[in-house]
Design a protein around this motif. Structure first.
Motif, PDB file in Angstrom:
ATOM      1  N   SER A 257       0.813   5.392  -0.283  1.00  0.00           N
ATOM      2  CA  SER A 257       0.146   7.017  -0.173  1.00  0.00           C
ATOM      3  C   SER A 257       1.018   7.758  -1.286  1.00  0.00           C
ATOM      4  CB  SER A 257       0.182   7.440   0.776  1.00  0.00           C
ATOM      5  OG  SER A 257      -0.390   8.705   0.995  1.00  0.00           O
TER       6      SER A 257
ATOM      7  N   THR B 279       0.458  -0.047  10.030  1.00  0.00           N
ATOM      8  CA  THR B 279      -0.927   0.766  10.445  1.00  0.00           C
ATOM      9  C   THR B 279      -1.173   0.518  12.146  1.00  0.00           C
ATOM     10  OG1 THR B 279      -2.104   0.357   8.333  1.00  0.00           O
ATOM     11  CG2 THR B 279      -3.394   1.233  10.292  1.00  0.00           C
TER      12      THR B 279
ATOM     13  N   THR C  17      -7.535   3.178  -4.243  1.00  0.00           N
ATOM     14  CA  THR C  17      -8.596   3.038  -3.456  1.00  0.00           C
ATOM     15  C   THR C  17      -9.117   4.114  -2.815  1.00  0.00           C
ATOM     16  OG1 THR C  17      -7.252   2.498  -1.577  1.00  0.00           O
ATOM     17  CG2 THR C  17      -7.601   0.562  -2.812  1.00  0.00           C
ATOM     18  N   GLU C  18      -8.399   5.334  -2.865  1.00  0.00           N
ATOM     19  CA  GLU C  18      -8.835   6.499  -2.160  1.00  0.00           C
ATOM     20  C   GLU C  18      -8.268   7.791  -2.819  1.00  0.00           C
ATOM     21  OE1 GLU C  18      -9.417   8.133   2.401  1.00  0.00           O
ATOM     22  OE2 GLU C  18      -7.587   6.813   1.902  1.00  0.00           O
TER      23      GLU C  18
ATOM     24  N   SER D 136      -4.412   6.780  -2.472  1.00  0.00           N
ATOM     25  CA  SER D 136      -3.757   5.454  -1.866  1.00  0.00           C
ATOM     26  C   SER D 136      -4.062   4.523  -3.011  1.00  0.00           C
ATOM     27  CB  SER D 136      -4.719   5.154  -0.616  1.00  0.00           C
ATOM     28  OG  SER D 136      -4.666   5.734   0.458  1.00  0.00           O
TER      29      SER D 136
ATOM     30  N   ARG E 232      -3.902  13.270  -2.645  1.00  0.00           N
ATOM     31  CA  ARG E 232      -3.384  12.254  -2.302  1.00  0.00           C
ATOM     32  C   ARG E 232      -4.226  11.161  -2.657  1.00  0.00           C
ATOM     33  NH1 ARG E 232      -3.516   8.204   1.274  1.00  0.00           N
ATOM     34  NH2 ARG E 232      -5.452   8.771   2.148  1.00  0.00           N
TER      35      ARG E 232
ATOM     36  N   LEU F 264       3.512   2.397   2.849  1.00  0.00           N
ATOM     37  CA  LEU F 264       2.946   2.091   4.078  1.00  0.00           C
ATOM     38  C   LEU F 264       3.765   0.734   4.794  1.00  0.00           C
ATOM     39  CD1 LEU F 264       0.866   2.200   6.321  1.00  0.00           C
ATOM     40  CD2 LEU F 264      -0.435   0.517   5.125  1.00  0.00           C
TER      41      LEU F 264
ATOM     42  N   GLU G 155       0.806  -1.020  -0.059  1.00  0.00           N
ATOM     43  CA  GLU G 155       0.020   0.003  -0.087  1.00  0.00           C
ATOM     44  C   GLU G 155       0.912   0.933   0.022  1.00  0.00           C
ATOM     45  OE1 GLU G 155      -3.341   2.124   2.624  1.00  0.00           O
ATOM     46  OE2 GLU G 155      -3.034  -0.066   3.069  1.00  0.00           O
TER      47      GLU G 155
ATOM     48  N   ASP H 251      -6.454   2.384  13.062  1.00  0.00           N
ATOM     49  CA  ASP H 251      -7.470   2.190  11.811  1.00  0.00           C
ATOM     50  C   ASP H 251      -8.855   2.204  12.456  1.00  0.00           C
ATOM     51  OD1 ASP H 251      -8.663   2.135   9.594  1.00  0.00           O
ATOM     52  OD2 ASP H 251      -7.851   0.225   8.985  1.00  0.00           O
TER      53      ASP H 251
END
Length: 151
Positions: A67, A142, A94-95, A108, A106, A139, A65, A145
């Motif tokens: 960013s 995490t 995804t984002e 993802s 930004r 990433l 993942e 979350d």
């Protein structure tokens, strides 16, 4: 806007979104009828908008993942619209978030592995229009979350 009963219901809903109404009502200390009325009122007010499914991309084999922070060409009037339209078409994105400040957007992005990431980056990310700068952040872990709110 919210009273203590609404807060208890929302806390229980956030803690276990898959629980049935009878279980939620019991945990929130209300009757099933009260729970139903309160949930309907929260929906009407726009507090509850939808039931959402969250997919664990890692469980589906996506181990990477990243960013990506983008700065766009501010001299081009349609840069933002062209960029976001192209970014939406990338399946691994995804984002998409927008910001005020030195970073404009930004993304993802997920990938199965580093080889897949390189392919996505070269073939789909680098060709995005009107980019003046990209800062990738991979990433590592995490630490939190959560969609919980201080209710």
């Amino acid at each position: 806007m919210l009273d203590d009963t609404d807060r208890r219901i929302l806390r229980q809903l956030l803690a276990d979104p898959d629980a049935d109404n009878a279980t939620l009502a019991d945990r929130a200390g209300v009757t099933a009828a009260t729970l139903w009325r309160r949930l309907e009122r929260l929906r009407e007010r726009g507090v509850l908008r939808a039931v959402e499914t969250r997919i664990d991309w890692r469980a589906l084999g996506y181990a990477v993942e990243v960013s990506l922070r983008f700065t766009l060409d501010k001299t081009e009037p349609r840069a933002f619209d062209a960029f976001t339209a192209a970014a939406r078409a990338v399946p691994e994105v995804t984002e998409i978030q927008t910001f005020l400040g030195s970073v404009d957007i930004r993304l993802s992005v997920i990938a199965r592995d580093m080889a897949h990431w390189q392919q996505v980056y070269r073939d789909r990310i680098l060709p995005l229009p009107h980019v003046t700068d990209i800062e990738p952040l991979m990433l590592v872990s995490t630490l939190k979350d959560s969609s919980e709110l201080p209710l």
